[in-house]
Write a protein that holds these residues in place. Structure first.
Motif, PDB file in Angstrom:
ATOM      1  N   ARG A  41       0.827  -1.214   0.000  1.00 57.87           N
ATOM      2  CA  ARG A  41       0.000   0.000   0.000  1.00 57.87           C
ATOM      3  C   ARG A  41       0.859   1.261   0.000  1.00 57.87           C
ATOM      4  O   ARG A  41       0.738   2.106  -0.866  1.00 57.87           O
ATOM      5  N   CYS A  42       1.766   1.381   0.994  1.00 60.33           N
ATOM      6  CA  CYS A  42       2.527   2.631   1.129  1.00 60.33           C
ATOM      7  C   CYS A  42       3.913   2.567   0.499  1.00 60.33           C
ATOM      8  O   CYS A  42       4.527   3.596   0.259  1.00 60.33           O
ATOM      9  N   GLY A  43       4.427   1.350   0.268  1.00 58.40           N
ATOM     10  CA  GLY A  43       5.736   1.202  -0.367  1.00 58.40           C
ATOM     11  C   GLY A  43       6.929   1.245   0.573  1.00 58.40           C
ATOM     12  O   GLY A  43       8.049   1.028   0.151  1.00 58.40           O
ATOM     13  N   HIS A  44       6.695   1.519   1.862  1.00 59.82           N
ATOM     14  CA  HIS A  44       7.799   1.557   2.815  1.00 59.82           C
ATOM     15  C   HIS A  44       8.212   0.139   3.209  1.00 59.82           C
ATOM     16  O   HIS A  44       7.400  -0.781   3.199  1.00 59.82           O
ATOM     17  N   ALA A  45       9.481  -0.011   3.587  1.00 65.50           N
ATOM     18  CA  ALA A  45       9.986  -1.315   4.018  1.00 65.50           C
ATOM     19  C   ALA A  45       9.278  -1.744   5.298  1.00 65.50           C
ATOM     20  O   ALA A  45       9.092  -0.948   6.221  1.00 65.50           O
ATOM     21  N   THR A  46       8.882  -3.013   5.337  1.00 65.53           N
ATOM     22  CA  THR A  46       8.220  -3.575   6.505  1.00 65.53           C
ATOM     23  C   THR A  46       8.729  -4.984   6.740  1.00 65.53           C
ATOM     24  O   THR A  46       9.048  -5.698   5.787  1.00 65.53           O
ATOM     25  N   THR A  47       8.831  -5.352   8.002  1.00 64.77           N
ATOM     26  CA  THR A  47       9.236  -6.699   8.391  1.00 64.77           C
ATOM     27  C   THR A  47       8.220  -7.217   9.389  1.00 64.77           C
ATOM     28  O   THR A  47       7.878  -6.523  10.342  1.00 64.77           O
ATOM     29  N   SER A  48       7.736  -8.423   9.154  1.00 64.44           N
ATOM     30  CA  SER A  48       6.774  -9.049  10.054  1.00 64.44           C
ATOM     31  C   SER A  48       7.311 -10.397  10.493  1.00 64.44           C
ATOM     32  O   SER A  48       7.771 -11.184   9.673  1.00 64.44           O
ATOM     33  N   ALA A  49       7.227 -10.653  11.789  1.00 60.62           N
ATOM     34  CA  ALA A  49       7.592 -11.955  12.341  1.00 60.62           C
ATOM     35  C   ALA A  49       6.315 -12.758  12.487  1.00 60.62           C
ATOM     36  O   ALA A  49       5.414 -12.369  13.220  1.00 60.62           O
ATOM     37  N   LEU A  50       6.215 -13.860  11.773  1.00 56.57           N
ATOM     38  CA  LEU A  50       5.034 -14.707  11.830  1.00 56.57           C
ATOM     39  C   LEU A  50       5.324 -15.902  12.723  1.00 56.57           C
ATOM     40  O   LEU A  50       6.227 -16.680  12.464  1.00 56.57           O
ATOM     41  N   VAL A  51       4.549 -16.019  13.786  1.00 59.48           N
ATOM     42  CA  VAL A  51       4.695 -17.100  14.748  1.00 59.48           C
ATOM     43  C   VAL A  51       3.352 -17.799  14.833  1.00 59.48           C
ATOM     44  O   VAL A  51       2.329 -17.151  15.033  1.00 59.48           O
ATOM     45  N   CYS A  73       1.176  -4.162   7.662  1.00 59.62           N
ATOM     46  CA  CYS A  73       2.258  -3.213   7.418  1.00 59.62           C
ATOM     47  C   CYS A  73       2.772  -2.775   8.781  1.00 59.62           C
ATOM     48  O   CYS A  73       2.001  -2.340   9.637  1.00 59.62           O
ATOM     49  N   GLU A  74       4.075  -2.922   8.972  1.00 58.86           N
ATOM     50  CA  GLU A  74       4.708  -2.506  10.226  1.00 58.86           C
ATOM     51  C   GLU A  74       5.836  -1.524   9.942  1.00 58.86           C
ATOM     52  O   GLU A  74       6.845  -1.489  10.656  1.00 58.86           O
ATOM     53  N   CYS A  75       5.672  -0.711   8.903  1.00 57.63           N
ATOM     54  CA  CYS A  75       6.726   0.235   8.538  1.00 57.63           C
ATOM     55  C   CYS A  75       6.896   1.282   9.636  1.00 57.63           C
ATOM     56  O   CYS A  75       5.998   1.520  10.445  1.00 57.63           O
ATOM     57  N   ALA A  76       8.068   1.906   9.656  1.00 54.46           N
ATOM     58  CA  ALA A  76       8.383   2.912  10.664  1.00 54.46           C
ATOM     59  C   ALA A  76       8.075   4.331  10.188  1.00 54.46           C
ATOM     60  O   ALA A  76       8.239   5.281  10.936  1.00 54.46           O
ATOM     61  N   ALA A  77       7.608   4.473   8.951  1.00 57.12           N
ATOM     62  CA  ALA A  77       7.329   5.804   8.402  1.00 57.12           C
ATOM     63  C   ALA A  77       6.128   6.441   9.092  1.00 57.12           C
ATOM     64  O   ALA A  77       5.257   5.751   9.611  1.00 57.12           O
ATOM     65  N   GLU A  78       6.109   7.755   9.075  1.00 56.15           N
ATOM     66  CA  GLU A  78       4.975   8.493   9.638  1.00 56.15           C
ATOM     67  C   GLU A  78       3.792   8.429   8.674  1.00 56.15           C
ATOM     68  O   GLU A  78       3.966   8.572   7.467  1.00 56.15           O
ATOM     69  N   HIS A  79       2.605   8.211   9.228  1.00 52.97           N
ATOM     70  CA  HIS A  79       1.365   8.232   8.441  1.00 52.97           C
ATOM     71  C   HIS A  79       0.343   9.047   9.226  1.00 52.97           C
ATOM     72  O   HIS A  79       0.028   8.702  10.372  1.00 52.97           O
TER      73      HIS A  79
END
Length: 101
Positions: A41-51, A73-79
């Protein structure tokens, strides 16, 4: 290119899963699988840990794990309009994880 001004909205779209499946990488990390790539959606880098214990579409007693996982989405960018203590742009999608054998 990421859009820094995209407002926070909890939303999904069938295209999100298709884009993520084509651009995300997956690697084992202890009991989890780390998924990393640009948010569809936003294009920012995101990392998700799936457990398994935390991300499960069906209760564990239903039978074999179908492999479906909801990814956020878990990006660190401001929205703008993002609630306090939240991360990401609000996008979510479902992926099917399969073991490469």
């Amino acid at each position: 290119m990421p859009d820094e001004l995209l407002p926070y909205v909890e939303v999904t779209d069938p295209g999100y899963a298709q884009r993520a499946a084509g651009t995300f990488t997956a690697r084992p990390h202890g009991p989890a699988v780390l998924l990393h790539g640009p948010c569809p959606r936003c294009g920012h880098a995101t990392t998700s840990a799936l457990v398994d214990e935390l991300y499960r579409r069906e209760p564990a007693t239903v039978g074999p794990d179908p492999g479906y996982r909801t990814v956020l989405c878990e990006c660190a960018a401001e929205h703008p309009q993002r609630p306090a203590a939240m991360v990401g742009c609000g996008a979510y999608w479902t992926l099917v994880l399969e073991d490469e054998a």
